[in-house]
Scaffold this motif. Structure first.
Motif, mmCIF file in Angstrom:
data_model
loop_
_atom_site.group_PDB
_atom_site.id
_atom_site.type_symbol
_atom_site.label_atom_id
_atom_site.label_comp_id
_atom_site.label_asym_id
_atom_site.label_seq_id
_atom_site.Cartn_x
_atom_site.Cartn_y
_atom_site.Cartn_z
ATOM 1 N N ASN A 1 0.856 -1.182 0.000
ATOM 2 C CA ASN A 1 0.000 0.000 0.000
ATOM 3 C C ASN A 1 0.888 1.227 0.000
ATOM 4 O OD1 ASN A 1 -2.241 -1.552 0.064
ATOM 5 N ND2 ASN A 1 -2.723 -1.198 2.214
ATOM 6 N N LEU B 1 1.438 5.399 -0.082
ATOM 7 C CA LEU B 1 0.861 6.714 0.182
ATOM 8 C C LEU B 1 1.565 7.732 -0.695
ATOM 9 C CD1 LEU B 1 0.381 7.217 4.033
ATOM 10 C CD2 LEU B 1 -1.288 6.576 2.299
ATOM 11 N N GLU C 1 -4.025 7.040 -1.374
ATOM 12 C CA GLU C 1 -3.559 5.685 -1.105
ATOM 13 C C GLU C 1 -3.752 4.817 -2.339
ATOM 14 O OE1 GLU C 1 -5.520 3.824 2.187
ATOM 15 O OE2 GLU C 1 -4.512 1.935 1.785
#
Ligand SMILES: Cc1cc2nc3c(=O)[nH]c(=O)nc-3n(C[C@H](O)[C@H](O)[C@H](O)COP(=O)(O)OP(=O)(O)OC[C@H]3O[C@@H](n4cnc5c(N)ncnc54)[C@H](O)[C@@H]3O)c2cc1C
Ligand SMILES: Cc1cc2nc3c(=O)[nH]c(=O)nc-3n(C[C@H](O)[C@H](O)[C@H](O)COP(=O)(O)OP(=O)(O)OC[C@H]3O[C@@H](n4cnc5c(N)ncnc54)[C@H](O)[C@@H]3O)c2cc1C
Lengths: 381, 366
Positions: free
Chosen positions: B96, B98, B108
Motif C-alpha cells: 500500500n 501513500l 492511497e
C-alpha cells in the motif's frame, strides 16, 4: 571482549537496566555488566511517549508515580544532564458518564495519597487547553505536576554516568540462556560468550518473559505492539499531555514543537511484531481530530512502534522470586515503565545492595498473582 | 483506497526512473510515475555540463538535455505523471503506497510492481557551527544556480574535490562567484582530471589533506577555519588557517536514498563500495520483497549512465514477469543491457563499483 565474571549481569539497555546500573554503582557495587542485544534505547524506551503521570487508578501505581515525580524533579541535576523534564500537566477528559464516575473515584483515591489533582468541568478543561473540543466532554481531571521527559536523553545520561562509575555496557550481545545450579543463578550465556555471575537482573522489556523462561519462571505477561507517531514541529499551542480512555489515545506537544501521539488498538494480538501500519495512521488521525480539530492541519513526520509488556493488572512485577536465588526483575510495566523505571531502580538497588525491602516491592512481586485477587488499573491506554 | 488501473509504480523521474518507464511503455505496460520535483529529470535538470561516459549513453550531451531525449522514448498514452508529488510510504504486506499528491493531499494506492528510483541524498559532515545559514550542499547550490538562476553567495569555500565539487566550483566561477579555495581531506583529488585541470587553470587553489574545522559567524557565515590532516587523517595542530568567505559549499559524497525500500521491508546489507547500507537486490534489480525493484543511485551511488541501464533492466524484468513480451525477446534485451553495464564499469573508475557488485552478488540477504 566480554568479561569472564560479573557480580551482577543486567539484561536490557533500556531505562530500567541503565538506571539500575547507575544506582547500584553509586552504592559501590562493582563488576556490573549490562548486556543489550541491540543498542542502548533500542527497545520500548527509545520508542515511547515518555509521559510521566500520577493520575492512576490503583494506589500502587499512583504512589509509585508520585515518588517517581519527586525523583524526576531533581534528575537533570543528579545526572548533570538536561533530560528535558517538564511538568506540563496531564489533562484527562471523560467523554462518557461511565468514565466521569470512574474519574471522580480515582481523584478521591489520588487526593487521599496527597496528590494535587482536580476534577474539572468541560469549560475549566477548555480554559487549560483552548483548542480542546469539549462538545462531548462530561468532565476532566487535571494534575499540573504530571508531565514528561526525553526518554533517549534520560537513558543515555544514566548509561553515561553508570559507565563513569565503572559499569560495563556490552551492546550487540544477546542473552541466549541462563544457568542455575542448586537453585541459584550461576552464569549467563550470550552469543558472544558466557559470564559467570551469582545475580541477574531481568530488564528485558518486551522480551522479559523470554528471559524469565530461561530460568523456568513463568511470567503472566504478554507483549503487544503499540504504535506512535510524531508530527512536524509547530509553535507551541498547548501545554499538557492529553489522554482519553474513551478514544484510547494520548498526545502532547514536546519541547521543540512536534506532537507525539499514540493510541491503543484493542484488537492487537500478543506478539513481538513492531512494524508500522497504515491503519494506525488512519485510525489515530480520525480519533485525535475529534478531541482537537486543530490537529487536522499538521503533517505527520514519522511513525513507529514498540512493545508494551503487559501484566494482568497493568502494574509492574518487581523484586526477587522464591525459587531462583540471585534472580531479580523489573518487568511488565504495561506501558508506563519510563516514568516508573528510575524510581523502581532505586528501590531495587536498595534491595540488592543493602537488603532493604520497601513494602511496595512485596505488593508488586510475582507472588501477588498466586492469590488470584488482583485489582486491575483501568486508567491505561 | 484507489484500485488502480496502473500496472507499475515508478518512484523518481531521474534517468533511472525515466528509462524504466521507456522500457515498460514499449511493452504496453501502464505506469504511474511519481516525482517530487516540478520537472522530470532528477539530478540531470541541473547538470549544465557536457556528460562524460560512452556515446550510447549520451556522453558529450549536456545533462539538462537528456531528460527530453529520454521522454521521447516514452509512450505518453501509457504513462501518467504525478509531478511535485512525493511517495511517503510503502506499507507491507500489500504494498500500500501513500502519495502526497501535488504536495496537497494524501492518496492511497496499491501496486503489485514498484520500481524505486529515488536517487541519492547529499552527505553532511560534522564541524562547529555547521548549521549556520550560508552552508549548502553542492547539489543545493547547483539547483539554485542552474535551475532557478540564483547565486548562493559571492565568496565561497568548496569542501570536497570529487567530480561534483570540481564541476560545481567551475559552475560557480561561470556564474561570477569567487571560489577562494577548494579543500579535500584525502591526499589527492578524487574527481576526473579534465574537471580538475579546468579548476586549476582558473587559478583556484586546491589544498589536499585539509578539512574544515569550524564555520565562523553568528547570524550567517562570515568565514571558516581549515586544518591540515596527517596521513592518518588526524588534525595537525598549528596548521589552522582562517579564510574569509560568505558561503561554504559541501561536496562530501552522496548516500543512496532507499528509505522507502526499508519501509517496504526490503532487507539491507552493508557494502562500502556502493555507498554503505543499501537494499539487497539481485541482477534483475529486484529486492528481497517480491515485486519491488530498485535502480540507479538509490541502490548504490554511481552515474547517470549506469542508472539508465539499471532502470531499463528493472523495467524489462517486470515486463518479463508480466509476460508482456516473449521470454526470448526479454532475455535478449536484458542481456544487451547487462553487457553495456559491464562495458561501462570496465574502466578504472568502475573498479570500486564492480568490486561492490561482486560482494553484493556473493551475499544473500538472509
Ligand atoms: C508506543 C509506546 C509509548 C509509550 N509511552 C509511555 C509513556 O508515555 N510513559 C511511560 O512511562 N512509558 C511509556 N511506554 C512504556 C515504556 O516505554 C516502557 O515501559 C519502558 O521503556 C520499559 O523500559 P525497559 O528498560 O524495561 O525496556 P526496554 O526499553 O524495552 O529495554 C529492554 C532492552 O532489553 C533488550 N533485550 C531484550 N531481550 C534481550 C536479550 N535476550 N539479550 C540482551 N538484551 C535483550 C532489548 O533490546 C531492549 O533494548 C510506552 C511504550 C510504547 C511502546
Ligand atoms: C554535479 C554532478 C555531476 C554529474 N555528472 C555526471 C556525468 O557527467 N555523467 C554521469 O553519468 N553522471 C553524472 N552525475 C551523476 C548522475 O547525475 C546521477 O548518478 C544520476 O542522476 C542518478 O540517477 P537516478 O535516476 O538514480 O537518481 P536522480 O537523478 O537523483 O533522480 C531521483 C528522482 O527521484 C525523486 N524522488 C526521490 N524521492 C522521491 C519520493 N519519495 N517520491 C517521489 N519522488 C522522489 C527526486 O525528486 C529525483 O527527481 C553527476 C551528478 C552530479 C551531482
Amino acid at each position: 571482549m566480554l568479561p569472564k565474571t560479573a557480580d551482577i549481569v543486567i539484561i536490557g539497555g533500556g531505562i530500567n537496566g541503565t538506571s539500575l546500573a547507575y544506582y547500584l554503582a553509586k552504592k559501590g557495587i562493582k563488576n556490573i555488566v549490562i548486556l543489550e542485544k541491540n543498542f542502548v534505547c533500542s527497545g520500548a524506551t527509545g520508542r515511547c511517549g515518555a509521559g510521566i503521570r500520577q493520575q492512576w487508578g490503583t494506589p500502587e501505581n499512583t504512589s509509585l508515580a508520585m515518588e517517581a515525580v519527586k525523583l524526576f524533579e531533581t534528575l537533570s541535576e543528579e545526572l548533570d544532564w538536561d533530560i528535558e523534564y517538564e511538568q506540563c500537566g496531564y489533562l484527562i477528559p471523560a467523554f462518557t458518564d461511565e468514565f466521569a464516575d470512574q474519574f471522580s473515584k480515582n481523584v478521591r483515591m489520588q487526593k487521599k495519597l496527597g496528590l494535587d489533582v482536580s476534577y474539572l468541568t468541560p469549560q475549566e478543561a477548555k480554559d487549560i487547553v483552548p483548542d480542546l473540543c469539549v462538545d462531548n466532554v462530561r468532565a476532566a481531571t487535571y494534575c499540573s505536576t504530571d508531565g514528561g521527559g526525553n526518554p533517549l536523553l534520560t537513558t543515555y545520561a544514566y548509561a553515561h554516568r553508570a559507565k563513569e562509575l565503572g559499569v560495563k555496557i556490552h551492546t550487540k550481545t544477546e542473552v541466549t540462556d541462563i544457568t542455575v545450579s542448586g537453585g541459584n543463578i550461576t552464569s549467563v550465556v550470550t552469543d558472544k560468550g558466557t559470564i559467570s555471575t551469582p545475580m541477574i537482573f531481568n530488564a528485558a522489556g518486551g522480551h522479559s518473559q523470554e528471559i524469565a523462561a530461561m530460568v523456568d519462571i513463568d511470567l503472566p505477561i504478554n507483549s503487544y505492539r503499540h504504535q506512535i507517531l510524531v508530527t512536524e514541529p509547530v509553535e507551541h499551542f498547548f501545554d499538557p499531555m492529553i489522554i482519553s480512555f474513551d478514544y484510547n489515545i494520548y498526545f502532547r506537544q514536546v519541547k521543540h514543537g512536534s506532537i507525539l501521539m499514540g493510541c491503543s488498538d484493542t484488537s492487537e494480538k500478543p506478539g513481538y511484531d513492531t512494524t508500522s501500519t497504515l491503519d494506525f495512521i488512519k485510525d489515530i488521525t480520525t480519533r485525535s481530530i475529534k478531541i482537537m480539530p486543530k490537529l487536522k492541519k499538521l503533517n505527520v513526520l514519522r511513525q513507529w512502534a514498540g512493545l508494551y509488556n503487559v501484566t494482568p493488572d497493568a502494574m509492574p512485577i518487581i523484586g526477587d522470586v522464591a525459587d531462583v536465588g540471585g534472580y531479580f526483575q523489573a518487568v511488565g510495566f504495561s506501558g508506563h515503565g519510563y516514568m516508573l523505571g528510575p524510581k523502581v531502580a532505586t528501590l531495587m538497588a536498595e534491595l540488592i545492595a543493602d537488603g532493604k525491602r520497601d513494602e511496595i516491592i512485596d505488593r508488586l512481586s510475582l507472588e501477588r498473582f498466586k492469590s488470584g485477587n488482583i485489582t486491575v488499573d483501568s486508567s491505561v491506554c | 483506497m484507489k484500485t488502480d488501473s496502473f500496472d507499475v509504480l515508478v518512484i523518481g523521474g531521474g534517468p533511472a526512473g525515466l528509462c524504466a518507464c521507456a522500457e515498460l511503455s514499449r511493452c504496453g505496460i501502464k505506469v504511474l510515475l511519481v516525482d517530487e520535483g516540478p520537472v522530470l529529470g532528477g539530478q540531470l535538470v541541473k547538470q549544465t555540463h557536457k556528460f562524460f561516459g560512452s556515446r550510447e549513453h549520451y556522453a558529450g550531451v549536456r545533462g539538462i538535455e537528456i531528460p527530453d531525449k529520454l521522454q521521447e522514448e516514452i509512450d505518453e498514452k501509457l504513462i501518467t505523471v504525478y509531478s511535485s508529488s512525493t511517495v511517503v510510504g510503502i506499507y507491507p504486506p500489500n504494498n500500500n503506497v501513500l502519495i502526497y499528491r501535488d504536495q496537497k493531499k494524501v492518496e492511497e494506492h496499491s501496486f503489485k510492481y514498484i520500481i524505486i528510483a529515488t536517487g541519492a541524498s547529499e552527505n553532511m559532515i560534522l564541524f562547529e557551527n555547521n548549521d549556520l545559514p550560508g552552508i549548502y550542499g553542492a547539489g543545493a547550490v547547483q539547483t539554485l544556480m542552474n535551475q532557478y538562476g540564483i547565486i548562493p553567495g559571492k565568496n565561497m569555500l568548496m569542501v570536497g574535490a570529487g567530480n561534483i565539487g570540481l564541476i560545481v566550483s567551475y559552475q560557480l566561477l561561470q556564474a561570477g562567484c569567487r571560489v577562494k579555495k577548494l579543500i579535500e581531506a584525502a591526499p589527492s583529488i578524487g574527481g576526473y582530471l579534465v574537471h580538475a585541470s579546468k579548476i586549476i587553470r582558473m587559478g583556484i587553489p586546491v589544498q589536499t589533506s585539509t578539512t574544515i574545522l569550524k564555520a565562523i559567524g553568528t547570524e550567517k557565515v562570515e568565514g571558516a577555519i581549515t586544518v591540515k590532516l596527517d596521513e592518518n587523517w588526524n588534525q595537525i595542530e598549528g596548521t589552522e588557517e582562517e579564510i574569509e568567505v560568505d558561503t561554504i559549499c559541501l561536496s562530501v559524497g552522496l548516500a543512496p536514498s532507499y528509505k522507502l525500500a526499508v519501509h517496504a521491508g526490503c532487507k539491507q546489507i552493508f557494502i562500502r563500495e556502493l555507498g554503505g547500507m543499501i537494499p539487497w537486490r539481485n541482477s534483475s534489480q529486484e529486492t528481497s520483497v517480491n515485486g519491488i525493484y530498485i535502480a540507479g543511485d538509490a541502490c548504490g551511488v554511481e552515474e547517470a549512465s549506469s542508472a539508465m541501464i539499471e532502470g531499463r533492466l528493472a523495467g524489462l524484468n517486470i515486463a518479463k514477469c508480466m509476460k508482456r513480451l516473449s521470454e526470448k525477446a526479454c532475455n535478449e534485451k536484458i542481456d544487451d543491457n547487462l553487457i553495456s553495464l559491464d562495458k561501462l564499469r570496465s574502466g578504472p573508475f568502475g573498479e570500486r563499483i564492480v568490486e561492490g557488485i561482486r560482494k553484493l552478488e556473493g551475499k544473500s540477504y538472509e
